[in-house]
Design a protein around this motif. Structure first.
Motif, PDB file in Angstrom:
ATOM      1  N   HIS A   1      52.867  -7.967 -21.762  1.00  0.00           N
ATOM      2  CA  HIS A   1      53.933  -8.089 -22.753  1.00  0.00           C
ATOM      3  C   HIS A   1      53.303  -8.164 -24.142  1.00  0.00           C
ATOM      4  CE1 HIS A   1      57.196  -8.537 -19.967  1.00  0.00           C
ATOM      5  NE2 HIS A   1      56.718  -9.637 -19.441  1.00  0.00           N
ATOM      6  N   GLY A   2      53.874  -7.446 -25.078  1.00  0.00           N
ATOM      7  CA  GLY A   2      53.402  -7.517 -26.455  1.00  0.00           C
ATOM      8  C   GLY A   2      54.565  -7.470 -27.418  1.00  0.00           C
ATOM      9  N   LEU A   3      54.488  -8.272 -28.472  1.00  0.00           N
ATOM     10  CA  LEU A   3      55.486  -8.282 -29.536  1.00  0.00           C
ATOM     11  C   LEU A   3      54.786  -7.875 -30.828  1.00  0.00           C
ATOM     12  CD1 LEU A   3      58.409  -8.939 -30.448  1.00  0.00           C
ATOM     13  CD2 LEU A   3      57.635 -11.291 -30.849  1.00  0.00           C
ATOM     14  N   LEU A   4      55.289  -6.820 -31.462  1.00  0.00           N
ATOM     15  CA  LEU A   4      54.668  -6.324 -32.684  1.00  0.00           C
ATOM     16  C   LEU A   4      55.738  -5.926 -33.695  1.00  0.00           C
ATOM     17  CD1 LEU A   4      55.063  -2.989 -32.596  1.00  0.00           C
ATOM     18  CD2 LEU A   4      53.227  -3.151 -30.944  1.00  0.00           C
ATOM     19  N   ARG A   5      55.268  -5.717 -34.929  1.00  0.00           N
ATOM     20  CA  ARG A   5      56.153  -5.271 -35.997  1.00  0.00           C
ATOM     21  C   ARG A   5      55.560  -4.048 -36.670  1.00  0.00           C
ATOM     22  NH1 ARG A   5      57.274  -8.154 -41.852  1.00  0.00           N
ATOM     23  NH2 ARG A   5      58.991  -6.772 -42.516  1.00  0.00           N
ATOM     24  N   LEU A   6      56.356  -3.013 -36.786  1.00  0.00           N
ATOM     25  CA  LEU A   6      55.965  -1.825 -37.541  1.00  0.00           C
ATOM     26  C   LEU A   6      56.456  -2.017 -38.971  1.00  0.00           C
ATOM     27  CD1 LEU A   6      56.828   0.994 -34.978  1.00  0.00           C
ATOM     28  CD2 LEU A   6      54.744  -0.366 -35.208  1.00  0.00           C
TER      29      LEU A   6
ATOM     30  N   ASN B   1      58.245   0.188 -21.370  1.00  0.00           N
ATOM     31  CA  ASN B   1      59.574  -0.311 -21.708  1.00  0.00           C
ATOM     32  C   ASN B   1      59.517  -0.935 -23.094  1.00  0.00           C
ATOM     33  OD1 ASN B   1      61.410  -3.055 -21.606  1.00  0.00           O
ATOM     34  ND2 ASN B   1      62.458  -1.286 -20.747  1.00  0.00           N
ATOM     35  N   ASP B   2      60.499  -0.620 -23.925  1.00  0.00           N
ATOM     36  CA  ASP B   2      60.545  -1.238 -25.242  1.00  0.00           C
ATOM     37  C   ASP B   2      61.924  -1.832 -25.473  1.00  0.00           C
ATOM     38  OD1 ASP B   2      62.346   0.536 -27.168  1.00  0.00           O
ATOM     39  OD2 ASP B   2      61.211   1.915 -25.913  1.00  0.00           O
ATOM     40  N   MET B   3      61.957  -2.906 -26.230  1.00  0.00           N
ATOM     41  CA  MET B   3      63.213  -3.534 -26.613  1.00  0.00           C
ATOM     42  C   MET B   3      63.104  -3.920 -28.082  1.00  0.00           C
ATOM     43  SD  MET B   3      65.194  -6.728 -24.803  1.00  0.00           S
ATOM     44  CE  MET B   3      65.266  -5.771 -23.285  1.00  0.00           C
TER      45      MET B   3
ATOM     46  N   PHE C   1      59.345  -4.846 -32.154  1.00  0.00           N
ATOM     47  CA  PHE C   1      59.481  -4.261 -30.821  1.00  0.00           C
ATOM     48  C   PHE C   1      58.763  -5.131 -29.793  1.00  0.00           C
ATOM     49  CE2 PHE C   1      60.132  -0.676 -33.637  1.00  0.00           C
ATOM     50  CZ  PHE C   1      61.217  -0.043 -33.055  1.00  0.00           C
ATOM     51  N   PHE C   2      59.428  -5.313 -28.675  1.00  0.00           N
ATOM     52  CA  PHE C   2      58.876  -6.044 -27.532  1.00  0.00           C
ATOM     53  C   PHE C   2      58.594  -5.012 -26.453  1.00  0.00           C
ATOM     54  CE2 PHE C   2      59.622  -8.362 -23.502  1.00  0.00           C
ATOM     55  CZ  PHE C   2      58.635  -9.330 -23.618  1.00  0.00           C
TER      56      PHE C   2
END
Length: 450
Positions: free
Chosen positions: A103-108, A177-179, A35-36
């Motif tokens: 801005h953050g990019l992560l992985r669940l 906001n998520d993408m 998710f961004f």
């Protein structure tokens, strides 16, 4: 204490008032995946960082574009690094604190049981605590008293609707906001986007006029009759006028319109009636009123003493306006009937662009997109007709951003802005955009056959 039905209804009301970009997608699994996320500071206050460097400096140069974090920005980045400590099923990949947003990019990871919103809310709370530290608010003492005496022994620390705190202001606005990044290619795209944020901000700040959204513009020849003519390019609508009018009415909510007015003099009446001739290359210009529009041409009868102008469709655009007034513009529309001659069309378009012509297209079909990639690769001038309007903070993405900065691209739209990550482009929308390309160019799309 559980929330009362009135409080829940109030929260639902506030959620309904959120911008569409901050609402969740019911079809997305928010418990697993990449998710961004984007968070905006309150009132877009530039308090997290400031941009340094030169926009044209190489990435490895000492003066390369970079974000210099403020004390608060460093706290925000530090809180981001602590997320996996509290939530082991979260893998943080990259982040950047821009002056007025994050801005953050992560992985669940598989097995995660906490919703993305819960994780983002915890992060936002930690950042707000850091914000309070910089403001001198002793929130730790208040929390210790509540833990020692019980929450009910002290005055409430938030409003009865549980939407804001009485201790101090929040750092970020409510919502995020998520993408979702599904493929590895999309993950890499988001990583590049984060890395290029500082450079893009410098370019946009230096060349502000090239990224300004120009709204309520008129173009000679762009009328409702012209839109009808574009729909009639489909043989089905050409033989079904009732169906054509029905489709036009369904499109009208998406089309920005200049309301009809009554002109009291022959001169005003003449200046308010645009020509529908596609052979005249239009100049796009802002229009506050039809009678003041420099792009409107005189076609009304001078014998009338009073007449009403019909509603006029408006346009918005981003980029170098000189491309819109270029002497030679050519439309690019790839029809399925011309598929056997695609190579000939592609070569003719590239040759014309190399000779100075500006190519105008919606770049919807795969063949059009293929030619569009070649035009951008060779740094040739392009006017792109977009399938959506432009938001207030819009800027082109990817290679289009740099093409716009270098005066090689204009993006123009006949539509109102509508937030929709997966906006569908149907046949009717394509017909309207193709007709706008022909009107802007002033010639038919079969020029390459001559």
């Amino acid at each position: 204490m559980p929330l009362t039905p009135e409080q829940l209804a109030k929260i639902a009301q506030k959620d309904a008032a959120l911008p569409a970009a901050l609402k969740r997608n019911a079809t997305t699994n928010y418990y697993e995946g990449y998710f961004f996320i984007t968070l905006n500071t309150r009132n877009y206050a530039p308090i997290l960082s400031f941009i340094t460097g030169r926009p044209d400096a190489p990435d490895d140069a000492p003066d390369a574009p970079a974000c210099e974090y403020t004390e608060l920005g460093r706290k925000v980045m530090a809180v981001w690094q602590t997320v996996p400590r509290f939530h082991p099923q979260v893998e943080i990949i990259a982040a950047e604190a821009m002056p007025d947003h994050f801005h953050g990019l992560l992985r669940l990871l598989p097995g995660n049981r906490k919703h993305l919103g819960h994780l983002v809310g915890s992060f936002m709370g930690g950042c707000t605590h850091g914000y309070w530290d910089t403001l001198g608010i002793d929130w730790r003492k208040d929390r210790a008293e509540r833990l020692a005496k019980g929450a009910h022994a002290l005055p409430p620390d938030r409003d009865r609707d549980h939407t804001c705190s009485f201790r101090g202001p929040s750092l970020f606005v409510r919502g995020y906001n998520d993408m979702e990044a599904v493929t590895p290619e999309q993950v890499q795209t988001k990583l590049r986007y984060i890395r290029e944020q500082a450079r893009r901000a410098l370019i946009k700040g230096t060349l502000r006029d090239r990224f300004l959204v120009h709204r309520s513009c008129t173009a000679r020849g762009w009328t409702l009759d012209t839109i009808r003519r574009g729909l009639r390019a489909d043989r089905f609508y050409a033989h079904n006028p009732d169906r054509l009018e029905h489709i036009l009415r369904s499109l009208l909510p998406r089309i920005p319109m200049l309301p009809a007015i009554v002109s009291a003099s022959p001169t005003a009446s003449s200046s308010a009636s645009p020509s529908a001739s596609p052979s005249a290359s239009p100049s796009v210009s802002p229009s506050a009123s039809p009678s003041a529009s420099p792009s409107a041409s005189s076609s009304a009868s001078s014998s009338a003493s009073s007449s009403a102008s019909s509603p006029k469709p408006l346009l918005s655009y981003v980029g170098c306006s000189s491309l819109l007034s270029a002497e030679r513009k050519l439309p690019l529309v790839c029809h399925r009937s011309d598929a056997p001659f695609f190579e000939r069309q592609r070569d003719a378009v590239l040759r014309a662009a190399r000779e100075g012509a500006v190519i105008v297209s919606a770049f919807v079909s795969p063949k059009e997109r293929e030619i569009g990639r070649l035009l951008l690769m060779e740094q040739l001038p392009v006017i792109e007709v977009c399938d959506n309007g432009f938001g207030d903070r819009y800027k082109p993405s990817g290679k289009s951003f740099y093409a716009c900065a270098e005066n090689r691209l204009v993006q123009i739209s006949p539509w109102n802005y509508e937030y929709c990550p997966d906006l569908a482009v149907n046949r009717e929308v394509c017909l309207v955009m193709n007709e706008l390309a022909r009107v802007i160019a002033g010639v038919g799309d079969g020029w390459w056959k001559e």
